[in-house]
Design a protein around this motif. Structure first.
Motif, PDB file in Angstrom:
ATOM      1  N   LYS A   1       0.833  -1.201   0.000  1.00 29.99           N
ATOM      2  CA  LYS A   1       0.000   0.000   0.000  1.00 29.99           C
ATOM      3  C   LYS A   1       0.869   1.254   0.000  1.00 29.99           C
ATOM      4  O   LYS A   1       0.606   2.200  -0.747  1.00 29.99           O
ATOM      5  N   SER A   2       1.900   1.264   0.826  1.00 29.77           N
ATOM      6  CA  SER A   2       2.799   2.422   0.865  1.00 29.77           C
ATOM      7  C   SER A   2       3.516   2.600  -0.462  1.00 29.77           C
ATOM      8  O   SER A   2       3.666   3.714  -0.963  1.00 29.77           O
ATOM      9  N   MET A   3       3.966   1.497  -1.019  1.00 32.42           N
ATOM     10  CA  MET A   3       4.656   1.573  -2.311  1.00 32.42           C
ATOM     11  C   MET A   3       3.704   2.040  -3.407  1.00 32.42           C
ATOM     12  O   MET A   3       4.080   2.796  -4.288  1.00 32.42           O
ATOM     13  N   TYR A   4       2.446   1.605  -3.340  1.00 31.50           N
ATOM     14  CA  TYR A   4       1.447   2.033  -4.323  1.00 31.50           C
ATOM     15  C   TYR A   4       1.220   3.539  -4.210  1.00 31.50           C
ATOM     16  O   TYR A   4       1.164   4.242  -5.217  1.00 31.50           O
ATOM     17  N   ARG A   5       1.084   4.027  -2.976  1.00 31.34           N
ATOM     18  CA  ARG A   5       0.907   5.473  -2.768  1.00 31.34           C
ATOM     19  C   ARG A   5       2.083   6.249  -3.356  1.00 31.34           C
ATOM     20  O   ARG A   5       1.898   7.255  -4.041  1.00 31.34           O
TER      21      ARG A   5
ATOM     22  N   LEU B   1       4.737   6.420 -11.380  1.00 30.39           N
ATOM     23  CA  LEU B   1       5.494   5.270 -11.879  1.00 30.39           C
ATOM     24  C   LEU B   1       4.516   4.119 -12.147  1.00 30.39           C
ATOM     25  O   LEU B   1       4.251   3.296 -11.273  1.00 30.39           O
ATOM     26  N   PRO B   2       3.953   4.069 -13.358  1.00 30.97           N
ATOM     27  CA  PRO B   2       2.930   3.060 -13.659  1.00 30.97           C
ATOM     28  C   PRO B   2       3.405   1.614 -13.475  1.00 30.97           C
ATOM     29  O   PRO B   2       2.640   0.766 -13.013  1.00 30.97           O
ATOM     30  N   ALA B   3       4.652   1.317 -13.811  1.00 27.33           N
ATOM     31  CA  ALA B   3       5.158  -0.058 -13.673  1.00 27.33           C
ATOM     32  C   ALA B   3       5.186  -0.476 -12.203  1.00 27.33           C
ATOM     33  O   ALA B   3       4.813  -1.607 -11.857  1.00 27.33           O
TER      34      ALA B   3
ATOM     35  N   LYS C   1       3.309   0.861  -9.806  1.00 26.96           N
ATOM     36  CA  LYS C   1       1.910   0.753  -9.382  1.00 26.96           C
ATOM     37  C   LYS C   1       1.345  -0.612  -9.746  1.00 26.96           C
ATOM     38  O   LYS C   1       0.650  -1.245  -8.948  1.00 26.96           O
ATOM     39  N   LYS C   2       1.668  -1.080 -10.948  1.00 29.66           N
ATOM     40  CA  LYS C   2       1.171  -2.380 -11.412  1.00 29.66           C
ATOM     41  C   LYS C   2       1.703  -3.505 -10.529  1.00 29.66           C
ATOM     42  O   LYS C   2       0.956  -4.403 -10.119  1.00 29.66           O
ATOM     43  N   THR C   3       2.999  -3.456 -10.206  1.00 31.45           N
ATOM     44  CA  THR C   3       3.612  -4.469  -9.348  1.00 31.45           C
ATOM     45  C   THR C   3       2.968  -4.457  -7.960  1.00 31.45           C
ATOM     46  O   THR C   3       2.665  -5.510  -7.389  1.00 31.45           O
ATOM     47  N   CYS C   4       2.755  -3.275  -7.424  1.00 30.98           N
ATOM     48  CA  CYS C   4       2.145  -3.142  -6.097  1.00 30.98           C
ATOM     49  C   CYS C   4       0.703  -3.632  -6.107  1.00 30.98           C
ATOM     50  O   CYS C   4       0.254  -4.277  -5.158  1.00 30.98           O
ATOM     51  N   LEU C   5      -0.019  -3.327  -7.179  1.00 29.02           N
ATOM     52  CA  LEU C   5      -1.407  -3.779  -7.284  1.00 29.02           C
ATOM     53  C   LEU C   5      -1.463  -5.302  -7.317  1.00 29.02           C
ATOM     54  O   LEU C   5      -2.329  -5.912  -6.683  1.00 29.02           O
ATOM     55  N   GLN C   6      -0.523  -5.928  -8.001  1.00 32.37           N
ATOM     56  CA  GLN C   6      -0.453  -7.393  -8.017  1.00 32.37           C
ATOM     57  C   GLN C   6      -0.190  -7.922  -6.605  1.00 32.37           C
ATOM     58  O   GLN C   6      -0.774  -8.929  -6.193  1.00 32.37           O
ATOM     59  N   ALA C   7       0.688  -7.255  -5.876  1.00 33.74           N
ATOM     60  CA  ALA C   7       0.988  -7.674  -4.497  1.00 33.74           C
ATOM     61  C   ALA C   7      -0.235  -7.492  -3.599  1.00 33.74           C
ATOM     62  O   ALA C   7      -0.517  -8.337  -2.744  1.00 33.74           O
ATOM     63  N   ILE C   8      -0.958  -6.407  -3.800  1.00 26.78           N
ATOM     64  CA  ILE C   8      -2.179  -6.177  -3.017  1.00 26.78           C
ATOM     65  C   ILE C   8      -3.189  -7.277  -3.323  1.00 26.78           C
ATOM     66  O   ILE C   8      -3.791  -7.852  -2.417  1.00 26.78           O
ATOM     67  N   ARG C   9      -3.365  -7.582  -4.608  1.00 29.22           N
ATOM     68  CA  ARG C   9      -4.292  -8.656  -5.006  1.00 29.22           C
ATOM     69  C   ARG C   9      -3.898  -9.988  -4.373  1.00 29.22           C
ATOM     70  O   ARG C   9      -4.758 -10.727  -3.903  1.00 29.22           O
ATOM     71  N   SER C  10      -2.608 -10.293  -4.393  1.00 27.13           N
ATOM     72  CA  SER C  10      -2.162 -11.589  -3.866  1.00 27.13           C
ATOM     73  C   SER C  10      -2.336 -11.677  -2.348  1.00 27.13           C
ATOM     74  O   SER C  10      -2.373 -12.774  -1.800  1.00 27.13           O
ATOM     75  N   GLY C  11      -2.471 -10.542  -1.681  1.00 27.04           N
ATOM     76  CA  GLY C  11      -2.686 -10.529  -0.238  1.00 27.04           C
ATOM     77  C   GLY C  11      -4.142 -10.598   0.173  1.00 27.04           C
ATOM     78  O   GLY C  11      -4.460 -10.682   1.359  1.00 27.04           O
ATOM     79  N   LEU C  12      -5.038 -10.578  -0.803  1.00 26.97           N
ATOM     80  CA  LEU C  12      -6.465 -10.617  -0.482  1.00 26.97           C
ATOM     81  C   LEU C  12      -6.909 -12.037  -0.168  1.00 26.97           C
ATOM     82  O   LEU C  12      -6.497 -12.988  -0.823  1.00 26.97           O
ATOM     83  N   THR C  13      -7.743 -12.156   0.838  1.00 22.49           N
ATOM     84  CA  THR C  13      -8.339 -13.443   1.210  1.00 22.49           C
ATOM     85  C   THR C  13      -9.811 -13.201   1.520  1.00 22.49           C
ATOM     86  O   THR C  13     -10.244 -12.052   1.674  1.00 22.49           O
TER      87      THR C  13
END
Length: 120
Positions: free
Chosen positions: A53-57, A64-66, A68-80
């Motif tokens: 989340k901090s990195m996405y912010r 930095l779109p690339a 943001k994309k990596t961080c969004l993938q990490a956020i998605r992978s942390g969802l349960t």
């Protein structure tokens, strides 16, 4: 780059960092201090993880779109199914439409699981 799991860690004292070049040093608001600290090459840190989340912010702030994309993938992978409702209702999610869209997609994809879990 390693990204830490979702969640807030304990507050830590923030040491002063001496500038290595002319310019201004500042810590952006709403960015975890750990996200802004860079370890010199060859010097290991106890942990090189930053909150997605901090990195996405940060990626959003400095466009930095690339990243943001990596961080969004990490956020998605942390969802349960255990944390999706909390994440959907978070202030962070309300600020970023891409994150909201990803979390809503997760909710739709895992609707049956989360409904079964809520009934038990």
């Amino acid at each position: 780059m390693n990204i830490a799991p979702l969640g807030n860690g304990p507050e830590r004292e923030r040491p002063m960092i001496a500038p290595r070049r002319m310019g201004r040093i500042c810590q952006p608001k709403n960015i975890a201090y750990k996200t802004c600290v860079v370890c010199p090459k060859g010097k290991g840190a106890t942990s090189d993880l930053s909150s997605p989340k901090s990195m996405y912010r940060l990626a959003d702030m400095i466009d930095l779109p690339a990243l943001k994309k990596t961080c969004l993938q990490a956020i998605r992978s942390g969802l349960t199914t255990d944390n999706i409702y909390t994440e959907l209702c978070s202030k962070f999610t309300s600020l970023y439409p891409e994150v909201l869209e990803a979390e809503l997609g997760f909710t739709v994809d895992h609707w049956a699981e989360s409904e079964n879990q809520r009934k038990t």
